[in-house]
Design a protein around this motif. Structure first.
Motif, short mmCIF file in Angstrom:
data_model
loop_
_atom_site.label_atom_id
_atom_site.label_comp_id
_atom_site.label_asym_id
_atom_site.label_seq_id
_atom_site.Cartn_x
_atom_site.Cartn_y
_atom_site.Cartn_z
N SER A 39 0.67 -1.29 -0.16
CA SER A 39 -0.07 -0.09 -0.05
C SER A 39 0.74 1.36 0.05
CB SER A 39 -0.99 0.24 0.88
OG SER A 39 -0.30 0.15 2.26
N VAL A 40 0.39 2.51 -0.39
CA VAL A 40 0.93 3.64 -0.56
C VAL A 40 0.04 4.57 -0.48
CG1 VAL A 40 1.03 3.54 -3.03
CG2 VAL A 40 2.66 4.99 -1.69
N SER A 41 0.16 5.89 0.03
CA SER A 41 -0.93 6.86 0.40
C SER A 41 -0.82 7.68 -1.10
CB SER A 41 -0.25 7.92 1.59
OG SER A 41 0.74 8.66 1.24
N ILE A 42 -1.84 8.18 -1.50
CA ILE A 42 -2.20 9.05 -2.51
C ILE A 42 -0.88 10.24 -2.55
CG2 ILE A 42 -3.42 10.68 -3.68
CD1 ILE A 42 -5.88 9.09 -3.20
N SER A 43 -0.73 10.97 -1.54
CA SER A 43 0.41 11.94 -1.51
C SER A 43 1.73 11.24 -2.05
CB SER A 43 0.44 12.71 -0.32
OG SER A 43 0.57 11.94 1.01
N GLU A 44 2.10 10.21 -1.27
CA GLU A 44 3.40 9.61 -1.61
C GLU A 44 3.71 8.97 -2.96
OE1 GLU A 44 7.19 7.94 -0.95
OE2 GLU A 44 6.02 9.54 0.24
N LEU A 45 2.53 8.61 -3.48
CA LEU A 45 2.38 8.09 -4.97
C LEU A 45 2.42 9.16 -5.84
CD1 LEU A 45 1.94 5.71 -6.80
CD2 LEU A 45 -0.23 6.12 -6.82
N ALA A 46 1.84 10.41 -5.45
CA ALA A 46 1.96 11.70 -6.21
C ALA A 46 3.55 12.03 -6.37
CB ALA A 46 1.16 12.60 -5.82
N ARG A 47 4.28 12.13 -5.27
CA ARG A 47 5.42 12.36 -5.28
C ARG A 47 6.44 11.34 -6.00
NH1 ARG A 47 10.03 11.16 -3.03
NH2 ARG A 47 9.24 9.39 -1.76
N ILE A 48 6.00 10.41 -5.89
CA ILE A 48 7.01 9.34 -6.60
C ILE A 48 6.67 9.24 -8.29
CG2 ILE A 48 7.12 6.76 -7.24
CD1 ILE A 48 6.35 6.39 -4.15
N LEU A 49 5.33 9.75 -8.73
CA LEU A 49 5.11 9.79 -10.08
C LEU A 49 5.45 11.32 -10.40
CD1 LEU A 49 1.81 7.80 -10.20
CD2 LEU A 49 4.00 6.90 -10.73
N ASN A 50 5.80 12.06 -9.63
CA ASN A 50 6.00 13.48 -9.88
C ASN A 50 4.68 14.23 -10.76
OD1 ASN A 50 7.55 15.79 -10.08
ND2 ASN A 50 8.23 15.42 -12.07
N LEU A 51 3.73 13.95 -10.02
CA LEU A 51 2.27 14.20 -10.26
C LEU A 51 1.42 15.10 -9.36
CD1 LEU A 51 0.76 11.18 -12.30
CD2 LEU A 51 1.51 13.19 -13.29
N SER A 52 0.66 15.99 -9.70
CA SER A 52 -0.25 16.53 -8.44
C SER A 52 -1.01 15.49 -7.89
CB SER A 52 -0.78 17.70 -9.12
OG SER A 52 -2.10 16.99 -9.91
N ILE A 53 -1.49 15.84 -6.65
CA ILE A 53 -2.16 14.89 -5.82
C ILE A 53 -3.52 14.74 -6.70
CG2 ILE A 53 -3.53 14.81 -3.77
CD1 ILE A 53 -0.97 16.12 -2.47
N GLU A 54 -3.95 15.90 -7.27
CA GLU A 54 -5.14 15.90 -8.13
C GLU A 54 -5.43 14.65 -9.17
OE1 GLU A 54 -3.86 18.72 -7.16
OE2 GLU A 54 -5.24 19.43 -5.60
N SER A 55 -4.08 14.96 -9.73
CA SER A 55 -4.12 14.12 -11.04
C SER A 55 -3.90 12.56 -10.68
CB SER A 55 -2.70 14.56 -11.81
OG SER A 55 -3.09 15.72 -12.47
N THR A 56 -3.11 12.43 -9.52
CA THR A 56 -3.09 11.06 -8.90
C THR A 56 -4.34 10.31 -8.62
OG1 THR A 56 -0.65 11.94 -8.26
CG2 THR A 56 -1.56 9.93 -7.34
N GLN A 67 -5.11 8.56 6.43
CA GLN A 67 -4.79 8.86 4.98
C GLN A 67 -5.31 7.88 4.21
OE1 GLN A 67 -2.08 10.72 3.73
NE2 GLN A 67 -0.78 11.44 5.12
N ILE A 68 -5.65 8.32 3.29
CA ILE A 68 -6.31 7.35 2.11
C ILE A 68 -5.14 6.71 1.58
CG2 ILE A 68 -7.42 7.19 0.08
CD1 ILE A 68 -9.29 9.66 0.91
N GLU A 69 -5.07 5.23 1.35
CA GLU A 69 -4.01 4.50 0.70
C GLU A 69 -4.76 3.81 -0.36
OE1 GLU A 69 -0.73 3.63 4.07
OE2 GLU A 69 -2.40 1.94 3.88
N ILE A 70 -3.65 3.58 -1.50
CA ILE A 70 -3.87 2.71 -2.53
C ILE A 70 -3.38 1.29 -2.13
CG2 ILE A 70 -3.74 2.29 -4.74
CD1 ILE A 70 -3.24 5.82 -3.43
N CYS A 71 -4.13 0.30 -2.15
CA CYS A 71 -3.68 -1.15 -1.78
C CYS A 71 -3.66 -2.14 -3.13
CB CYS A 71 -4.56 -1.56 -0.72
SG CYS A 71 -4.95 -0.42 0.62
#
Length: 58
Positions: free
Chosen positions: A6-23, A44-48
């Motif tokens: 799992s990963v949080s949306i904010s962490e995934l956005a950082r990894i992908l270099n995208l805005s939180i909204e786009s992610t 926190q909302i997480e993607i699993c």
């Protein structure tokens, strides 16, 4: 998602270099396709990678 469960949306956005909204939009699409799942951890909302709530879109 193959490397972590799992990963949080904010962490995934950082990894992908995208805005939180786009992610969030991309994740929403993947959730509707039952490719990933969402959950909550420490407020926190997480993607699993696995469905821990036994819920999916029909």
């Amino acid at each position: 998602m193959n490397e972590v469960k799992s990963v949080s949306i904010s962490e995934l956005a950082r990894i992908l270099n995208l805005s939180i909204e786009s992610t969030a939009l991309a994740v929403g699409w993947l959730v509707c396709e039952n490719k990933v799942f969402i959950g909550s951890k420490n407020g926190q909302i997480e993607i699993c990678s696995e469905n821990t709530y036994n819920f999916c879109f029909g």
